[in-house]
Enzyme design. Structure first.
Site, short mmCIF file in Angstrom:
data_model
loop_
_atom_site.label_atom_id
_atom_site.label_comp_id
_atom_site.label_asym_id
_atom_site.label_seq_id
_atom_site.Cartn_x
_atom_site.Cartn_y
_atom_site.Cartn_z
N CYS A 58 -36.40 -100.25 9.54
CA CYS A 58 -35.51 -101.28 8.97
C CYS A 58 -36.23 -102.10 7.90
O CYS A 58 -37.40 -102.46 8.04
CB CYS A 58 -35.03 -102.20 10.08
N GLU A 101 -29.02 -112.18 2.60
CA GLU A 101 -27.92 -111.36 2.11
C GLU A 101 -26.77 -111.31 3.12
O GLU A 101 -26.99 -111.36 4.33
CB GLU A 101 -28.41 -109.93 1.83
N CYS A 148 -26.51 -100.69 6.62
CA CYS A 148 -27.34 -101.14 7.75
C CYS A 148 -28.81 -100.91 7.49
O CYS A 148 -29.21 -99.82 7.09
CB CYS A 148 -26.99 -100.37 9.01
N CYS A 178 -38.62 -103.39 13.74
CA CYS A 178 -38.15 -102.01 13.90
C CYS A 178 -38.69 -101.18 12.73
O CYS A 178 -38.62 -101.59 11.57
CB CYS A 178 -36.63 -101.95 13.92
N CYS A 215 -37.17 -111.30 9.94
CA CYS A 215 -36.96 -110.89 11.32
C CYS A 215 -38.32 -110.56 11.92
O CYS A 215 -39.20 -110.06 11.22
CB CYS A 215 -36.07 -109.65 11.36
N CYS A 226 -20.57 -109.10 7.17
CA CYS A 226 -21.77 -108.91 7.97
C CYS A 226 -22.74 -110.01 7.54
O CYS A 226 -23.14 -110.06 6.39
CB CYS A 226 -22.35 -107.52 7.70
N1 SAH Z 1 -31.27 -107.37 14.99
C1 SAH Z 1 -29.96 -106.91 15.29
C2 SAH Z 1 -28.98 -106.95 14.13
C3 SAH Z 1 -29.46 -106.49 12.78
S1 SAH Z 1 -29.70 -104.77 12.49
C4 SAH Z 1 -30.02 -105.53 15.88
O1 SAH Z 1 -31.09 -104.94 15.92
O2 SAH Z 1 -29.01 -105.03 16.35
C5 SAH Z 1 -28.11 -104.06 12.37
C6 SAH Z 1 -28.11 -102.58 12.72
O3 SAH Z 1 -28.65 -101.77 11.68
C7 SAH Z 1 -28.93 -102.29 13.94
O4 SAH Z 1 -28.30 -101.36 14.77
C8 SAH Z 1 -30.17 -101.69 13.33
O5 SAH Z 1 -30.92 -100.98 14.24
C9 SAH Z 1 -29.56 -100.85 12.24
N2 SAH Z 1 -30.50 -100.38 11.24
C10 SAH Z 1 -31.67 -100.93 10.89
N3 SAH Z 1 -32.27 -100.20 9.92
C11 SAH Z 1 -31.45 -99.18 9.65
C12 SAH Z 1 -31.47 -98.10 8.72
N4 SAH Z 1 -32.49 -97.97 7.89
N5 SAH Z 1 -30.44 -97.24 8.72
C13 SAH Z 1 -29.40 -97.41 9.56
N6 SAH Z 1 -29.29 -98.41 10.44
C14 SAH Z 1 -30.30 -99.28 10.49
#
Ligand code: SAH
Length: 340
Positions: free
Chosen positions: A116, A89, A330, A113, A109, A102
């Site tokens: 996420c 996406e 995000c 996390c 991945c 974006c």
């Molecule tokens: N792997 C990279 C880029 C992708 S995530 C990174 O971790 O930075 C992009 C952003 O969205 C990151 O800051 C991530 O922590 C955040 N993110 C992930 N899940 C989220 C959620 N459920 N709500 C808000 N931000 C989130």
């Protein structure tokens, strides 16, 4: 071979080895980066070029738009199909300063996390430089809008795919291609320390964002497994090396999760941790993911964090939430297969 995967010098070498004049490389490079894939649409390139046996298999391959959604706020999301059946996406956003995309850097991945959606099925594979660029071109074609800013914050960990990321940046920055300014590009990482050092050397003009989300190392490990390999103290040290070396401000992303990192004690620790650093904190109320039990910290708490940080000399903003009605915010991006 996909022209979008080639750096200018690589394409020039192929063209010259085929006995063609070097300027043809510039023409192909430029058409490709405008998203023009059909030889007949490349009006200044003679048809005979494509008949050269040395150029057999050379073409411009764009991802296929499998699904396009538009949010009430103008944000757009595209599900893009790749050649091998994977799909990723990309999100289109309109800002006062221009249009931003974006993009995803991997299909899936492996950072895992806890909050996420992107990593729920692990890593499928790295994207090539051309597949990153292809997302820009497909979204421009779909929306009819020109993109001026690129953020690598979609699915995937860009520093877990460093070589292709670096190639992608060089390709879109090249004067014969999109000529996209380094300062119009932002890369976000969950904190792979060795790559932060390398990135500061290789691309000191590109904006760097760090997904912090915690001010305590033990708590960070609970929501971000990467912290076990690269603990918080070392991460902050790497960020300080980066800002000293580049003179550029780092953005720290802090997603507010109710009952996890949104307490006053978290706020105090965060302010202490970042004190005196050349940085900016972006507070993001969590976007809820249906398979996960985490809840968003309140908007009021986010404002409180912002004000308290600013009082202590740390610039902070609360991120405007875009596209959550189409799961484009995000942490809500997913990857999958074409059949999805
Ligand atoms: N792997 C990279 C880029 C992708 S995530 C990174 O971790 O930075 C992009 C952003 O969205 C990151 O800051 C991530 O922590 C955040 N993110 C992930 N899940 C989220 C959620 N459920 N709500 C808000 N931000 C989130």
């Amino acid at each position: 071979m996909n022209i979008l995967d080639l750096e200018y010098a690589e394409l020039e070498k192929i063209i010259k080895e085929a006995g063609l004049p070097g300027f043809r490389a510039g023409q192909l490079f430029s058409w490709a980066q405008k998203g023009v894939a059909k030889p007949e649409d490349m009006t200044n390139v003679p048809k005979s070029l494509w008949e050269k046996p040395e150029l057999d298999g050379l073409s411009v391959e764009l991802p296929e738009v499998l699904k396009a959604q538009r949010s009430a706020d103008g944000t757009g999301k595209c599900l893009l199909g790749l050649k091998d059946g994977n799909a990723v996406e990309a999100v289109f956003m309109k800002y006062k300063y221009g249009n931003s995309i974006c993009i995803s850097s991997q299909a899936g991945c492996r950072m895992g996390c806890a909050f996420c959606a992107s990593g729920m099925n692990g890593l499928e594979r790295d994207l090539t430089a051309g597949e990153m660029l292809g997302q820009i071109l497909a979204v421009e074609e779909e929306t009819g809008e020109k993109i001026s800013h690129v953020v690598v914050m979609g699915t995937g960990e860009p520093f877990d795919n460093y070589e292709n990321l670096a190639k992608f940046i060089r390709i879109i920055n090249h004067s014969k291609g999109r000529n996209l300014g380094m300062r119009n590009i932002t890369v976000s990482t969950c904190g792979l320390i060795p790559m932060i050092d390398r990135f500061g050397d290789d691309f000191p003009q590109v904006n760097l964002a760090i997904s912090l989300h915690a001010s305590d190392s033990k708590e960070r490990s609970e929501i971000m497994p990467v912290n076990k390999a690269y603990p918080l103290d070392g991460l902050i040290e790497a960020c300080k090396r980066y800002t000293e070396k580049t003179g550029r401000r780092i953005t720290f992303e802090y997603t507010l999760i109710k009952g996890v990192n949104d307490d006053r004690k978290h706020l105090d620790k965060l302010a202490t941790l970042l004190k005196g650093m050349l940085c900016h904190v972006n507070i993001i109320p969590l976007n809820e993911v249906k398979e996960k039990e985490y809840q968003a910290g309140s908007r009021e708490r986010a404002e409180e964090f912002k004000e308290a940080l600013e009082k202590r000399g740390i610039p902070a903003t609360v991120r405007r939430e875009l596209g959550s009605d189409i799961d484009a915010a995000c942490g809500q991006l997913r990857s999958g297969s074409r059949s999805k």
